[in-house]
Design a protein around this motif. Structure first.
Motif, PDB file in Angstrom:
ATOM      1  N   ILE A  22       0.773  -1.083  -0.032  1.00 52.18           N
ATOM      2  CA  ILE A  22      -0.138  -0.031  -0.009  1.00 52.18           C
ATOM      3  C   ILE A  22       0.856   1.236  -0.077  1.00 52.18           C
ATOM      4  N   GLU A  23       1.722   1.189   0.834  1.00 56.81           N
ATOM      5  CA  GLU A  23       2.895   2.225   0.850  1.00 56.81           C
ATOM      6  C   GLU A  23       3.444   2.708  -0.820  1.00 56.81           C
ATOM      7  N   GLU A  24       3.632   1.717  -1.254  1.00 56.78           N
ATOM      8  CA  GLU A  24       4.235   1.795  -2.726  1.00 56.78           C
ATOM      9  C   GLU A  24       3.012   2.167  -3.822  1.00 56.78           C
ATOM     10  N   VAL A  25       1.974   1.984  -3.502  1.00 57.00           N
ATOM     11  CA  VAL A  25       0.632   2.743  -4.243  1.00 57.00           C
ATOM     12  C   VAL A  25       0.738   4.011  -3.700  1.00 57.00           C
ATOM     13  N   VAL A  26       0.855   4.487  -2.708  1.00 59.58           N
ATOM     14  CA  VAL A  26       0.922   5.986  -2.212  1.00 59.58           C
ATOM     15  C   VAL A  26       1.986   6.571  -2.965  1.00 59.58           C
ATOM     16  N   ARG A  27       3.072   6.091  -2.740  1.00 59.54           N
ATOM     17  CA  ARG A  27       4.290   6.782  -3.357  1.00 59.54           C
ATOM     18  C   ARG A  27       3.985   6.953  -4.852  1.00 59.54           C
ATOM     19  N   ARG A  28       3.402   6.106  -5.415  1.00 58.66           N
ATOM     20  CA  ARG A  28       3.298   6.231  -6.962  1.00 58.66           C
ATOM     21  C   ARG A  28       2.392   7.451  -7.270  1.00 58.66           C
ATOM     22  N   GLY A  29       1.184   7.139  -6.506  1.00 62.29           N
ATOM     23  CA  GLY A  29       0.266   8.252  -6.702  1.00 62.29           C
ATOM     24  C   GLY A  29       0.745   9.730  -6.494  1.00 62.29           C
ATOM     25  N   ARG A  30       1.579   9.946  -5.399  1.00 57.07           N
ATOM     26  CA  ARG A  30       2.303  11.071  -5.181  1.00 57.07           C
ATOM     27  C   ARG A  30       3.123  11.858  -6.297  1.00 57.07           C
ATOM     28  N   ALA A  31       3.814  10.724  -6.918  1.00 57.50           N
ATOM     29  CA  ALA A  31       5.107  10.983  -7.626  1.00 57.50           C
ATOM     30  C   ALA A  31       4.334  11.371  -9.138  1.00 57.50           C
ATOM     31  N   TYR A  32       3.032  10.573  -9.358  1.00 60.40           N
ATOM     32  CA  TYR A  32       2.550  10.845 -10.507  1.00 60.40           C
ATOM     33  C   TYR A  32       2.073  12.411 -10.578  1.00 60.40           C
ATOM     34  N   ILE A  33       1.439  12.840  -9.455  1.00 65.45           N
ATOM     35  CA  ILE A  33       0.855  14.353  -9.207  1.00 65.45           C
ATOM     36  C   ILE A  33       2.150  15.171  -9.316  1.00 65.45           C
ATOM     37  N   GLU A  34       3.312  14.971  -8.857  1.00 63.86           N
ATOM     38  CA  GLU A  34       4.365  15.808  -9.083  1.00 63.86           C
ATOM     39  C   GLU A  34       5.075  15.797 -10.506  1.00 63.86           C
ATOM     40  N   GLU A  35       5.061  14.725 -11.178  1.00 60.14           N
ATOM     41  CA  GLU A  35       5.565  14.787 -12.027  1.00 60.14           C
ATOM     42  C   GLU A  35       4.886  15.283 -13.317  1.00 60.14           C
ATOM     43  N   HIS A  36       3.411  15.280 -13.247  1.00 61.32           N
ATOM     44  CA  HIS A  36       2.655  15.616 -14.327  1.00 61.32           C
ATOM     45  C   HIS A  36       2.021  16.953 -14.046  1.00 61.32           C
ATOM     46  N   HIS A  37       2.443  17.629 -12.685  1.00 67.48           N
ATOM     47  CA  HIS A  37       1.961  18.731 -12.376  1.00 67.48           C
ATOM     48  C   HIS A  37       0.467  19.091 -12.481  1.00 67.48           C
ATOM     49  N   ILE A  38      -0.188  18.034 -11.733  1.00 68.64           N
ATOM     50  CA  ILE A  38      -1.570  17.794 -11.550  1.00 68.64           C
ATOM     51  C   ILE A  38      -2.035  19.165 -10.809  1.00 68.64           C
ATOM     52  N   GLN A  39      -3.106  19.525 -11.180  1.00 66.23           N
ATOM     53  CA  GLN A  39      -3.982  20.700 -10.611  1.00 66.23           C
ATOM     54  C   GLN A  39      -4.972  20.272  -9.494  1.00 66.23           C
ATOM     55  N   PRO A  40      -5.103  20.846  -8.561  1.00 71.25           N
ATOM     56  CA  PRO A  40      -6.311  20.320  -7.764  1.00 71.25           C
ATOM     57  C   PRO A  40      -7.717  20.330  -8.239  1.00 71.25           C
ATOM     58  N   GLY A  41      -8.260  19.189  -7.962  1.00 76.11           N
ATOM     59  CA  GLY A  41      -9.801  19.011  -8.719  1.00 76.11           C
ATOM     60  C   GLY A  41      -9.736  18.109  -9.910  1.00 76.11           C
ATOM     61  N   THR A  42      -8.316  17.768 -10.365  1.00 78.50           N
ATOM     62  CA  THR A  42      -8.179  16.896 -11.701  1.00 78.50           C
ATOM     63  C   THR A  42      -8.408  15.582 -11.230  1.00 78.50           C
ATOM     64  N   TRP A  43      -8.985  14.595 -11.730  1.00 81.43           N
ATOM     65  CA  TRP A  43      -9.331  13.165 -11.593  1.00 81.43           C
ATOM     66  C   TRP A  43      -7.808  12.726 -11.977  1.00 81.43           C
ATOM     67  N   ILE A  44      -7.547  11.798 -11.073  1.00 82.33           N
ATOM     68  CA  ILE A  44      -6.159  10.783 -11.217  1.00 82.33           C
ATOM     69  C   ILE A  44      -6.624   9.409 -11.214  1.00 82.33           C
ATOM     70  N   ARG A  45      -6.395   8.791 -12.236  1.00 78.67           N
ATOM     71  CA  ARG A  45      -6.693   7.541 -12.313  1.00 78.67           C
ATOM     72  C   ARG A  45      -5.599   6.379 -12.493  1.00 78.67           C
ATOM     73  N   GLY A  46      -5.804   5.261 -12.288  1.00 77.71           N
ATOM     74  CA  GLY A  46      -4.635   4.148 -12.178  1.00 77.71           C
ATOM     75  C   GLY A  46      -5.183   2.802 -12.039  1.00 77.71           C
ATOM     76  N   ARG A  47      -4.383   1.934 -12.346  1.00 79.75           N
ATOM     77  CA  ARG A  47      -4.855   0.472 -12.388  1.00 79.75           C
ATOM     78  C   ARG A  47      -3.676  -0.341 -12.215  1.00 79.75           C
ATOM     79  N   GLY A  48      -4.141  -1.842 -11.642  1.00 82.47           N
ATOM     80  CA  GLY A  48      -3.362  -2.757 -11.513  1.00 82.47           C
ATOM     81  C   GLY A  48      -2.810  -3.330 -10.193  1.00 82.47           C
ATOM     82  N   TRP A  49      -3.354  -2.749  -9.397  1.00 83.73           N
ATOM     83  CA  TRP A  49      -3.155  -2.975  -7.725  1.00 83.73           C
ATOM     84  C   TRP A  49      -3.747  -4.396  -7.438  1.00 83.73           C
ATOM     85  N   ASN A  50      -3.241  -5.130  -6.669  1.00 82.16           N
ATOM     86  CA  ASN A  50      -3.609  -6.343  -6.382  1.00 82.16           C
ATOM     87  C   ASN A  50      -3.280  -6.565  -4.691  1.00 82.16           C
TER      88      ASN A  50
END
Length: 542
Positions: A85-113
């Protein structure tokens, strides 16, 4: 234009001529197959392509996957290899930073098990995803596609931060106080998808092109794709984009659309616009009516005759009542559509076959080539019934890479002993058509063939394979991803083998899959892919 492909090891998948060293192609169609001496005079001034003794097969057909979802998987947060779960959180934060995601923008991901999480083997919750962002709505889909976890920002948009009304055919998980945990199963997922802004035509175009490049890199030129549901959009927009790409000459993939229309009014609207199985051409064609009848084993939502062995309080989740499923299948069958329905559990299989039998009794037809997608938990009597009904089995061999580790715990050894019985399918004469269900699993066809032949995980376990009596031959596995897919799309006269009169779609491999040890099949790479005799992927150029 004529092209002579020569000095190759052609595995034709044509029983009349299994091997060849040369193939003559004119205007995208195979004209002759044989030796160089036999074809040399026919070729005349044709362009000559030396295949350097490499192995060439018909290009592959993936008979069930999701083009738009694959495009999103390649673009959004990738969670397939997240081991905590910690790795999922890390990847989500990294995605926001790398793509300069603005507040209110949907973030989608897939593949967790959750079965792979080493810290806590549980589903992701709103509290986990809130740690990624309190301001951006987040929707992370489990690898199977049957569960979506969201954060509090997403729950606010859905309108259920403190309580939830349950959805028929689905489940919204809540805590002991009735507070939603952010976990949406099966039909309840639609609440999440409805809250996400619809994709524009430009975005759909980008997703198709991303997925196309991935498919071609695996030697896949034909895909039977479910595109109407997993990505927020509507069927007309998806069809319009495919047809625009085709008319521009920018569609480099053959798509046979599995039409996921789970509401009777939408199905009638679709039919009322003149769409039906067979509409289109060789690059984009409308295929079967498709709905999902039950869930998945990994999420324990596949619908079983008897309770799960490891959680005996549940039998899974049927998406529809028998009456609702009957009505949908009857409408599609009466209209003349081919039908291919998702069913993983044995009770789900029963429901689908019951509905198909009722529709056939009321409106007798011949040659419809109906089928069932997945066919995982089965019994001997169900396979006999499938044969009697002349149904196609759309199978995904790569599922064993994960399911070997859970199947006997989930459903017990007795039921497991009659599940994933691909050899029994063939012995009974049931047509099988191979698929990957990508992005649930990789689009790598060599891994799928390896799984069908060895019944081992990609790491080689167990030694000798799981229930090795159900292993199938390399030839049969290859055929399921070539002629099997062609048969399932009524196109066996135009593709699926290297035969005169068929399209010149080829996959050039790094080794001969009929000559290497079965364990080495998974390591074979696709070096080149040809569509209509034209090079559309070249690994050396990467």
């Amino acid at each position: 234009m004529k092209t002579l492909f020569h000095n190759g090891n052609f595995i034709t998948v044509d029983k009349a001529q299994p091997r060849a060293e040369a193939v003559l192609v004119e205007d995208g169609t195979i004209q002759a197959v044989g030796t160089l001496a036999e074809l040399d005079e026919l070729a005349g001034d044709a362009v000559r392509v030396d295949m350097q003794q490499r192995t060439v097969t018909p290009a592959f057909c993936d008979s069930h996957m999701h083009v738009l979802s694959l495009g999103m998987f390649l673009k959004d947060v990738s969670l397939h290899t997240a081991d905590s779960i910690e790795e999922v959180v890390r990847r989500g934060r990294a995605y926001i930073e790398e793509h300069h995601i603005q507040p209110g923008t949907w973030i989608r991901g897939r593949g967790w098990n959750h079965d792979k999480f080493q810290d806590e083997a549980r589903f992701l919750t709103r509290d986990d995803l809130d740690r990624i962002s309190p301001d951006c709505p987040i929707a992370f889909t489990r690898t199977c596609g049957h569960v979506i976890s969201v954060n509090t920002a997403a729950l606010k948009l859905i309108g259920m931060t403190e309580s939830a009304q349950q959805i028929e055919g689905g489940q919204i998980d809540v805590d002991e106080n009735g507070r939603p945990l952010g976990i949406f199963r099966e039909q309840a997922r639609q609440l999440v998808l409805d809250a996400i802004p619809e994709k524009s035509s430009e975005e759909i175009r980008e997703l198709i092109q991303l997925a196309t490049q991935e498919a071609l890199s695996h030697g896949v030129t034909t895909i039977q794709s479910d595109d109407f549901k997993d990505v927020p959009t509507n069927f007309q927009k998806v069809i319009d984009v495919y047809e625009a790409l085709r008319s521009e000459g920018n569609l480099k993939l053959r798509v046979y659309e599995q039409c996921n229309l789970p509401v009777l009014e939408k199905l009638r609207d679709f039919l009322g616009r003149g769409y039906n199985t067979g509409y289109g051409d060789e690059l984009f064609r409308i295929g079967p009516f498709k709905v999902i009848s039950d869930g998945a084993l990994g999420a324990r939502t596949a619908y079983l005759r008897e309770p799960y062995t490891d959680v005996p309080t549940t039998r899974g989740i049927p998406f529809f009542s028998q009456e609702e499923l009957d009505a949908l299948i009857l409408e599609a069958h009466r209209a003349g559509m081919q039908i291919a329905i998702h069913a993983i559990g044995d009770a789900g299989m029963d429901m689908v076959m019951n509905a198909m039998e009722k529709a056939r009794r009321q409106y007798p037809r011949t040659g419809e080539r109906h089928g069932i997608i997945h066919c995982q938990v089965t019994s001997h009597d169900q396979l006999d019934r499938m044969k009697a009904m002349d149904l196609i089995a759309y199978i995904q061999p790569i599922f064993l890479n994960y399911d070997i580790s859970i199947i006997e715990d989930r459903i017990g050894s007795k039921r497991a002993s009659t599940s994933y019985n691909w050899k029994e399918f063939l012995d009974k004469g049931i047509p099988i058509s191979g698929g990957s269900d990508c992005p649930v699993e990789s689009l790598d066809i060599m891994e799928n063939i390896y799984s069908a032949v060895t019944r081992k995980t990609l790491s080689g376990e167990p030694a000798g394979g799981w229930r090795p009596e159900q292993c199938i031959s390399v030839e049969d596995a290859l055929e399921s991803f070539t002629m099997g897919g062609a048969y399932a799309s009524f196109s066996e006269d135009r593709k699926g083998s290297i035969t005169p009169g068929k399209v010149a779609d080829f996959a050039v491999l790094s080794a001969d899959l009929l000559a290497v040890e079965p364990d080495a099949i998974k390591d074979i790479k696709v070096l080149q892919t040809y569509l209509n005799g034209e090079l559309v992927f070249d690994r050396a150029a990467l």
